[in-house]
Design an enzyme around this catalytic site. Structure first.
Site, short mmCIF file in Angstrom:
data_model
loop_
_atom_site.label_atom_id
_atom_site.label_comp_id
_atom_site.label_asym_id
_atom_site.label_seq_id
_atom_site.Cartn_x
_atom_site.Cartn_y
_atom_site.Cartn_z
N LYS A 129 -7.07 -4.25 -3.59
CA LYS A 129 -7.25 -5.57 -4.22
C LYS A 129 -8.41 -6.29 -3.52
O LYS A 129 -9.53 -5.82 -3.61
CB LYS A 129 -5.93 -6.34 -4.19
CG LYS A 129 -4.81 -5.64 -4.98
CD LYS A 129 -3.55 -6.48 -5.04
CE LYS A 129 -2.48 -5.86 -5.92
NZ LYS A 129 -1.63 -4.89 -5.21
N THR B 290 -1.47 -3.32 -0.19
CA THR B 290 -2.23 -2.29 -0.88
C THR B 290 -3.64 -2.35 -0.30
O THR B 290 -3.97 -3.27 0.44
CB THR B 290 -2.28 -2.52 -2.40
OG1 THR B 290 -2.75 -3.85 -2.64
CG2 THR B 290 -0.91 -2.35 -3.03
N ARG C 240 -7.17 2.96 -4.25
CA ARG C 240 -5.80 2.58 -4.60
C ARG C 240 -4.86 3.19 -3.57
O ARG C 240 -4.96 4.38 -3.26
CB ARG C 240 -5.43 3.13 -5.97
CG ARG C 240 -6.21 2.54 -7.09
CD ARG C 240 -5.57 2.84 -8.40
NE ARG C 240 -4.46 1.95 -8.61
CZ ARG C 240 -4.57 0.74 -9.16
NH1 ARG C 240 -5.76 0.29 -9.55
NH2 ARG C 240 -3.52 -0.03 -9.34
N ASP D 32 4.50 -9.04 2.46
CA ASP D 32 3.67 -8.19 1.60
C ASP D 32 2.37 -8.95 1.33
O ASP D 32 2.33 -9.89 0.53
CB ASP D 32 4.44 -7.92 0.30
CG ASP D 32 3.65 -7.13 -0.71
OD1 ASP D 32 2.44 -6.94 -0.52
OD2 ASP D 32 4.26 -6.71 -1.72
N TYR E 261 -2.73 19.99 1.89
CA TYR E 261 -1.35 19.54 2.15
C TYR E 261 -1.20 19.24 3.63
O TYR E 261 -1.68 20.00 4.47
CB TYR E 261 -0.34 20.63 1.75
CG TYR E 261 0.37 20.29 0.46
CD1 TYR E 261 1.06 19.09 0.35
CD2 TYR E 261 0.35 21.14 -0.63
CE1 TYR E 261 1.70 18.75 -0.83
CE2 TYR E 261 0.99 20.81 -1.80
CZ TYR E 261 1.67 19.60 -1.89
OH TYR E 261 2.30 19.27 -3.05
N GLU F 234 2.02 17.46 5.14
CA GLU F 234 3.26 16.73 5.44
C GLU F 234 3.42 16.54 6.94
O GLU F 234 3.16 17.46 7.71
CB GLU F 234 4.49 17.49 4.92
CG GLU F 234 4.84 17.14 3.49
CD GLU F 234 4.38 18.20 2.53
OE1 GLU F 234 3.32 18.81 2.80
OE2 GLU F 234 5.09 18.41 1.53
N1 DSN Z 1 0.14 -5.13 -10.37
C1 DSN Z 1 -0.32 -5.87 -9.21
C2 DSN Z 1 -0.89 -7.18 -9.59
O1 DSN Z 1 -1.55 -7.24 -10.61
O2 DSN Z 1 -0.73 -8.16 -8.88
C3 DSN Z 1 0.71 -6.01 -8.18
O3 DSN Z 1 1.30 -4.80 -7.92
#
Ligand code: DSN
Length: 415
Positions: A227, A224, A233, A198, A52, A54
């Site tokens: 990707k 994120t 993730r 984003d 933990y 925080e």
């Molecule tokens: N779910 C993601 C996507 O497939 O683009 C975006 O959050």
């Protein structure tokens, strides 16, 4: 692999084995998915999950944070170096909480936000009515143009001047074209809005230097890390120094509690990998594969939204081939290609049916596939559409896609 799980919980061990086999034996074309390195996998499964912490490095609410502080500082430094950003917050658990942080750092509930419509390629968290962003804020949307299926920034400027949003949001989950960040910056300045971009989908292409970066233009960039960036993730926020205090305070304690230190350490590993010259090569190959796939699909008579792509994804309109997106997703699954149904601009189908499918090249590029494999996949898709209803022909196509997967082994060291 998974020996301890096998001993403790054979049911879940079977699920893990089955998922590994599925990932190995399907052609993974979901544009938002990828395969992490073994180093990222190992870090996610490490003892850092037990801690933990925080707060932020040097200012925690728990003792024993010396090593997690080191990991978080490395993650922040590397993220800033990778993207040329002033400051980073690496604690968001996801892209959604990264966006929520950015919005609430600058807006009060009820304020007006302006983002790309989900049905035109945007994202749920850019103001969709069923999402926190549409529930908490007065969300309005811009769209792509009928015909060109790209954003008209003059129209966006007019809309922003009329509506005067507090926040202008750029970025998408199904927009295949390059954004005009400079135009968005100037629109935001003209209406006194904060510009949030984003970049979740394109972050790896930006990191690899093969796609323009929003970082010099936007007040805040969210992302994120799993990707095109090929990490664990999770979420990430980059911002100018002057916004750091508001961003940090809103992420913790405003929205999140204890940070996921195993994921933060894995983000540090991901950023380190992205800083290597080999990642630039990966990003370029991801783009080359998207171009090869687009050309091959167009040659087979498929229609692509906006006519092609500048990034890692394509939006295939299935209607000219007599199919909905749902039917195409199911057909492709049957022949070993995994993708997702997706609305196309001005779609008359509901999102659960949709007229298109979204295809991406990041995961297959990680497996080592190149343009020849993309042409073969386009050919399998084309023949699958023709062979609809012919179980024997579809089984032969499934065997072809399996052969392609086996030529590019995934995680061979996992046994
Ligand atoms: N779910 C993601 C996507 O497939 O683009 C975006 O959050």
């Amino acid at each position: 692999m998974y020996d301890a799980v096998r001993q403790t919980d054979p049911e879940i061990a079977r699920v893990l084995d089955a998922e590994l086999s599925r990932q190995r034996e399907q052609l993974e074309m979901i544009a938002s998915e990828n395969f992490t390195s073994r180093a990222v996998l190992d870090t996610m499964g490490s003892v850092m999950t037990n801690k933990y912490a925080e707060g932020y490095p040097g200012k925690r609410y728990y003792g024993g944070c010396v090593h997690v502080d080191e990991a978080e500082n490395l993650a922040k430094q590397r993220a800033c170096e990778l993207f040329g950003a002033d400051r980073a917050n690496v604690q968001p658990h996801s892209g959604s909480t990264a966006n929520m942080t950015a919005y609430l750092a600058f807006c009060k509930p009820g304020d007006k936000i302006l983002g790309l419509s989900l049905s035109h390629g945007g994202h749920l968290t850019h103001g969709h009515p069923v999402n926190f962003s549409g529930l908490m804020f007065q969300a309005i949307h811009y769209e792509v143009e009928r015909g060109s299926e790209v954003i008209d920034y003059d129209k966006l400027r007019e809309q922003a001047k009329r509506e005067r949003p507090r926040l202008l949001i750029g970025g998408a989950s199904a927009y295949p074209r390059t954004w005009d960040y400079a135009a968005m910056r100037s629109i935001a300045a003209e209406v006194d809005a904060v510009f949030v971009f984003d970049m979740a989908h394109i972050a790896g292409l930006v990191a690899g230097g093969v796609h323009p970066s929003p970082v010099p233009h936007a007040d805040v960039v969210t992302s994120t890390t799993h990707k095109t960036l090929r990490g664990p993730r999770g979420g990430l926020i980059l911002c100018k120094q002057e916004h750091l205090k508001a961003i940090n305070k809103m992420n913790f304690p405003g929205i999140q509690g204890g940070p996921l230190m195993h994921m933060i350490a894995a983000k540090a590993v991901c950023f380190h990998e992205c800083l290597q010259p080999s990642f630039r090569d990966y990003a370029q190959r991801t783009l080359d594969n998207a171009q090869a796939l687009a050309a091959a699909l167009l040659a087979k008579g498929f229609r692509l939204a906006s006519g092609g792509t500048d990034n890692h994804l394509l939006l295939v309109n299935c209607k000219p081939r007599g199919m909905t997106g749902k039917a195409m997703e199911e057909l492709l699954e049957e022949v070993g290609i995994t993708c997702n149904k997706n609305t196309v601009p001005f779609d008359e189908e509901s999102p659960a049916v949709a007229s298109g499918v979204r295809l991406g090249t990041p995961a297959l590029t990680t497996r080592g596939m190149g343009p020849a494999a993309m042409e073969r996949i386009a050919d399998i898709m084309d023949r699958a559409v023709t062979a609809r209803g012919d179980a024997a022909a579809l089984a032969r196509l499934r065997a072809e896609s399996l052969e392609l997967c086996r030529a590019f082994p995934l995680y061979p060291e996992l046994g």
